[in-house]
Design a protein around this motif. Sequence first.
Motif, PDB file in Angstrom:
ATOM      1  N   ALA A 135     -24.029  18.212   7.833  1.00  0.00           N
ATOM      2  CA  ALA A 135     -24.378  17.309   8.938  1.00  0.00           C
ATOM      3  C   ALA A 135     -25.761  16.704   8.721  1.00  0.00           C
ATOM      4  CB  ALA A 135     -24.326  18.061  10.264  1.00  0.00           C
ATOM      5  N   ALA A 136     -26.687  17.518   8.241  1.00  0.00           N
ATOM      6  CA  ALA A 136     -28.037  17.014   7.969  1.00  0.00           C
ATOM      7  C   ALA A 136     -28.019  15.969   6.865  1.00  0.00           C
ATOM      8  CB  ALA A 136     -28.955  18.176   7.588  1.00  0.00           C
ATOM      9  N   ALA A 137     -27.113  16.129   5.892  1.00  0.00           N
ATOM     10  CA  ALA A 137     -26.991  15.137   4.811  1.00  0.00           C
ATOM     11  C   ALA A 137     -26.551  13.795   5.368  1.00  0.00           C
ATOM     12  CB  ALA A 137     -26.002  15.635   3.757  1.00  0.00           C
ATOM     13  N   PHE A 138     -25.627  13.816   6.341  1.00  0.00           N
ATOM     14  CA  PHE A 138     -25.179  12.558   6.941  1.00  0.00           C
ATOM     15  C   PHE A 138     -26.325  11.891   7.704  1.00  0.00           C
ATOM     16  CE2 PHE A 138     -23.603  10.185  10.621  1.00  0.00           C
ATOM     17  CZ  PHE A 138     -22.843   9.219   9.961  1.00  0.00           C
ATOM     18  N   ILE A 139     -27.059  12.671   8.482  1.00  0.00           N
ATOM     19  CA  ILE A 139     -28.203  12.115   9.212  1.00  0.00           C
ATOM     20  C   ILE A 139     -29.216  11.544   8.229  1.00  0.00           C
ATOM     21  CG2 ILE A 139     -30.155  12.693  10.702  1.00  0.00           C
ATOM     22  CD1 ILE A 139     -28.397  14.817  12.017  1.00  0.00           C
ATOM     23  N   ASN A 140     -29.446  12.274   7.152  1.00  0.00           N
ATOM     24  CA  ASN A 140     -30.380  11.827   6.120  1.00  0.00           C
ATOM     25  C   ASN A 140     -29.937  10.501   5.513  1.00  0.00           C
ATOM     26  OD1 ASN A 140     -32.709  12.493   4.278  1.00  0.00           O
ATOM     27  ND2 ASN A 140     -31.071  12.363   2.766  1.00  0.00           N
ATOM     28  N   TRP A 141     -28.611  10.312   5.382  1.00  0.00           N
ATOM     29  CA  TRP A 141     -28.089   9.064   4.827  1.00  0.00           C
ATOM     30  C   TRP A 141     -28.420   7.881   5.739  1.00  0.00           C
ATOM     31  CZ3 TRP A 141     -22.817   6.584   5.594  1.00  0.00           C
ATOM     32  CH2 TRP A 141     -22.619   5.548   4.678  1.00  0.00           C
ATOM     33  N   THR A 142     -28.259   8.067   7.051  1.00  0.00           N
ATOM     34  CA  THR A 142     -28.582   6.964   7.963  1.00  0.00           C
ATOM     35  C   THR A 142     -30.061   6.614   7.880  1.00  0.00           C
ATOM     36  OG1 THR A 142     -29.038   8.383   9.898  1.00  0.00           O
ATOM     37  CG2 THR A 142     -26.748   7.729   9.532  1.00  0.00           C
ATOM     38  N   ALA A 179     -32.086  22.759   8.464  1.00  0.00           N
ATOM     39  CA  ALA A 179     -31.401  21.860   7.541  1.00  0.00           C
ATOM     40  C   ALA A 179     -32.054  20.485   7.533  1.00  0.00           C
ATOM     41  CB  ALA A 179     -29.928  21.746   7.923  1.00  0.00           C
ATOM     42  N   ILE A 180     -32.334  19.947   8.708  1.00  0.00           N
ATOM     43  CA  ILE A 180     -32.963  18.628   8.791  1.00  0.00           C
ATOM     44  C   ILE A 180     -34.369  18.678   8.226  1.00  0.00           C
ATOM     45  CG2 ILE A 180     -33.819  16.865  10.385  1.00  0.00           C
ATOM     46  CD1 ILE A 180     -31.423  17.409  12.144  1.00  0.00           C
ATOM     47  N   TYR A 181     -35.095  19.748   8.532  1.00  0.00           N
ATOM     48  CA  TYR A 181     -36.430  19.900   7.967  1.00  0.00           C
ATOM     49  C   TYR A 181     -36.374  19.928   6.444  1.00  0.00           C
ATOM     50  CZ  TYR A 181     -41.013  21.812   6.848  1.00  0.00           C
ATOM     51  OH  TYR A 181     -42.259  21.998   6.299  1.00  0.00           O
ATOM     52  N   SER A 182     -35.340  20.550   5.901  1.00  0.00           N
ATOM     53  CA  SER A 182     -35.186  20.610   4.445  1.00  0.00           C
ATOM     54  C   SER A 182     -35.053  19.223   3.851  1.00  0.00           C
ATOM     55  CB  SER A 182     -33.948  21.457   4.084  1.00  0.00           C
ATOM     56  OG  SER A 182     -34.106  22.791   4.487  1.00  0.00           O
ATOM     57  N   PHE A 183     -34.300  18.345   4.550  1.00  0.00           N
ATOM     58  CA  PHE A 183     -34.099  16.989   4.052  1.00  0.00           C
ATOM     59  C   PHE A 183     -35.318  16.101   4.279  1.00  0.00           C
ATOM     60  CE2 PHE A 183     -29.540  17.959   3.871  1.00  0.00           C
ATOM     61  CZ  PHE A 183     -29.181  17.257   2.729  1.00  0.00           C
ATOM     62  N   GLY A 184     -36.262  16.579   5.057  1.00  0.00           N
ATOM     63  CA  GLY A 184     -37.473  15.804   5.259  1.00  0.00           C
ATOM     64  C   GLY A 184     -38.150  15.535   3.931  1.00  0.00           C
ATOM     65  N   GLY A 185     -38.384  14.287   3.619  1.00  0.00           N
ATOM     66  CA  GLY A 185     -38.952  13.902   2.333  1.00  0.00           C
ATOM     67  C   GLY A 185     -38.374  12.590   1.866  1.00  0.00           C
ATOM     68  N   VAL A 186     -37.135  12.285   2.300  1.00  0.00           N
ATOM     69  CA  VAL A 186     -36.537  11.025   1.889  1.00  0.00           C
ATOM     70  C   VAL A 186     -37.367   9.846   2.379  1.00  0.00           C
ATOM     71  CG1 VAL A 186     -35.045  10.826   3.932  1.00  0.00           C
ATOM     72  CG2 VAL A 186     -34.353   9.746   1.785  1.00  0.00           C
ATOM     73  N   GLU A 187     -38.042  10.019   3.515  1.00  0.00           N
ATOM     74  CA  GLU A 187     -38.865   8.935   4.058  1.00  0.00           C
ATOM     75  C   GLU A 187     -40.085   8.651   3.194  1.00  0.00           C
ATOM     76  OE1 GLU A 187     -40.467  12.735   5.333  1.00  0.00           O
ATOM     77  OE2 GLU A 187     -38.448  11.902   5.505  1.00  0.00           O
ATOM     78  N   VAL A 218     -38.672   6.411  14.868  1.00  0.00           N
ATOM     79  CA  VAL A 218     -39.260   5.073  14.849  1.00  0.00           C
ATOM     80  C   VAL A 218     -38.595   4.209  13.788  1.00  0.00           C
ATOM     81  CG1 VAL A 218     -41.364   3.765  14.316  1.00  0.00           C
ATOM     82  CG2 VAL A 218     -41.476   5.739  15.838  1.00  0.00           C
ATOM     83  N   SER A 219     -38.332   4.767  12.617  1.00  0.00           N
ATOM     84  CA  SER A 219     -37.690   4.017  11.533  1.00  0.00           C
ATOM     85  C   SER A 219     -36.295   3.554  11.937  1.00  0.00           C
ATOM     86  CB  SER A 219     -37.598   4.879  10.272  1.00  0.00           C
ATOM     87  OG  SER A 219     -38.866   5.257   9.817  1.00  0.00           O
ATOM     88  N   LEU A 220     -35.515   4.437  12.550  1.00  0.00           N
ATOM     89  CA  LEU A 220     -34.150   4.083  12.956  1.00  0.00           C
ATOM     90  C   LEU A 220     -34.155   3.026  14.057  1.00  0.00           C
ATOM     91  CD1 LEU A 220     -32.675   7.694  12.907  1.00  0.00           C
ATOM     92  CD2 LEU A 220     -32.011   5.827  11.379  1.00  0.00           C
ATOM     93  N   ALA A 221     -35.049   3.189  15.033  1.00  0.00           N
ATOM     94  CA  ALA A 221     -35.137   2.206  16.115  1.00  0.00           C
ATOM     95  C   ALA A 221     -35.619   0.851  15.583  1.00  0.00           C
ATOM     96  CB  ALA A 221     -36.076   2.709  17.211  1.00  0.00           C
ATOM     97  N   ALA A 222     -36.589   0.883  14.681  1.00  0.00           N
ATOM     98  CA  ALA A 222     -37.094  -0.365  14.094  1.00  0.00           C
ATOM     99  C   ALA A 222     -36.010  -1.059  13.284  1.00  0.00           C
ATOM    100  CB  ALA A 222     -38.317  -0.070  13.221  1.00  0.00           C
ATOM    101  N   HIS A 223     -35.184  -0.265  12.596  1.00  0.00           N
ATOM    102  CA  HIS A 223     -34.122  -0.855  11.788  1.00  0.00           C
ATOM    103  C   HIS A 223     -33.088  -1.567  12.659  1.00  0.00           C
ATOM    104  CE1 HIS A 223     -30.285  -0.651   9.373  1.00  0.00           C
ATOM    105  NE2 HIS A 223     -31.086  -1.329   8.587  1.00  0.00           N
ATOM    106  N   VAL A 224     -32.810  -1.036  13.834  1.00  0.00           N
ATOM    107  CA  VAL A 224     -31.867  -1.692  14.742  1.00  0.00           C
ATOM    108  C   VAL A 224     -32.385  -3.081  15.108  1.00  0.00           C
ATOM    109  CG1 VAL A 224     -30.814  -1.611  17.043  1.00  0.00           C
ATOM    110  CG2 VAL A 224     -30.958   0.478  15.662  1.00  0.00           C
ATOM    111  N   ASN A 225     -33.662  -3.183  15.473  1.00  0.00           N
ATOM    112  CA  ASN A 225     -34.237  -4.487  15.813  1.00  0.00           C
ATOM    113  C   ASN A 225     -34.363  -5.388  14.595  1.00  0.00           C
ATOM    114  OD1 ASN A 225     -34.448  -4.049  18.550  1.00  0.00           O
ATOM    115  ND2 ASN A 225     -36.548  -3.292  18.454  1.00  0.00           N
ATOM    116  N   LEU A 279     -26.437   5.687  15.627  1.00  0.00           N
ATOM    117  CA  LEU A 279     -25.847   7.018  15.554  1.00  0.00           C
ATOM    118  C   LEU A 279     -26.865   8.033  15.039  1.00  0.00           C
ATOM    119  CD1 LEU A 279     -23.432   8.917  15.772  1.00  0.00           C
ATOM    120  CD2 LEU A 279     -22.724   8.171  13.482  1.00  0.00           C
ATOM    121  N   GLY A 280     -27.592   7.658  13.995  1.00  0.00           N
ATOM    122  CA  GLY A 280     -28.614   8.546  13.454  1.00  0.00           C
ATOM    123  C   GLY A 280     -29.688   8.859  14.478  1.00  0.00           C
TER     124      GLY A 280
END
Length: 451
Positions: free
Chosen positions: A58-65, A209-217, A374-381, A407-408
Amino acid sequence: MASAQSPPQFHEEGLRHQLSAGQMAMVAVGGSIGTGLLLGSGAAMEVAGPAAIISFVAAAFINWTVAMALGELACAHPAAGSFGVYGDLYLNPFAGFIARAGYWIGLALAIGAEMVAAATYMSSWFPGVRSYIWIVVFSALLLVINLRSVGSYGRVEFWLSMIKLATIVAFIVIGAALLVSGRATPQYNAQGGFFPKGLWSPLIAMTFAIYSFGGVEMVAVTTGESRSYKETPRAVWLTFLTLTFVYVGAMVVLLGVMPWNHAGVTESPFVTVFRTVKIPHASGIMNFVVLTAALSGANAALYVGSRMIFSLARTGWAPARLGRLNHAGSPQYAVAISSFGILFALALVLWAPENAFRYMIGAAFTGMILSWLVSLAAHVNFRRRRTPEELAALPLRSPLGQWGSILGFVMVTIALVQTWLYPLMNLWSGLTCIGALVLAYVLVKPHRKTA
């Protein structure tokens, strides 16, 4: 509005554009594969047992968004200020401020978490040496590396990350072979079944899990010093695919080879696995690798954290001195102040050694999540304001578009709230972080000087 072909500089003149796509990806991989996987995986296994695999999928999917949203924005606006810049452009000054300041605080504390982890690993070789001594030694090494040119830094981080990446890939292959050959009996349903802590336990373990994926940003941050904005798509995909394979693959192997209730945070589960299958000398080798991983994670966090406070200084949100560069093009004062998390690490290992790692994760998690939101919200706009022709010209586009970011955003928000409600995480550290950011914004805004 600047196009992808002529990106604005966002007051970041003076930074050296020397990073290749591979180095950009390895900075992100290095910032991600540290305590989150190598020590935090044990905490996730304690919470959810074998069902922690679901948490990581699930964290991988969130990371993808998040990765796709950041990839699009970074292609249009390559900048070291990254999500802070995106918040300024597509949301409001408050969003841009808290994204950078919150992430900076989170990274500084993450550096401390990596130092605690490094000291933990060293204790297996030198049990008589106090943890704070290792923290001081490793911290001095990190400062030296980060005060050099970004090209030199990129080469060091590339090889530090490559050591742990190659070893973990080899570990996944060896572990899979052990399971397939029958040398190791699959443990997925042992010790209470696949859901030994209940059906909701994977949701609780999502924090780790989400903390583990932290870094893609971090890929977005490196675009401010990349050789070309055309390097961004390759760097984003390299980072996402690498992290997904490593995290999901490693958890499948870990939970297949080792009983989940043997995991903890006093020793990396990777080292425990090698002890379990009795591979000669492998545990010592793996301990060296996880030590390298912790140092690499701290190294990447210090680099990115310094660029965050540098960006705040260049846009008037922090003292101007923090925006100055040395002769090598490194923001020396920003590097120095971004290492304050090391002081927290020293305090925790001296007065709360048993809970040091969890305290550092709980505080760092909030800052990281703010940057994602912030990144996800900014991307929507961003999507709403761009024409189809402008979007088509970007070298990287999100397959899910703005709906993927919506969704993310919802899923990340749920994870954040759940984190604060979970007893092992520190609710007050997250609320204190947000309160401090709001107060800082209110105090600094009237005196802000813009170029």
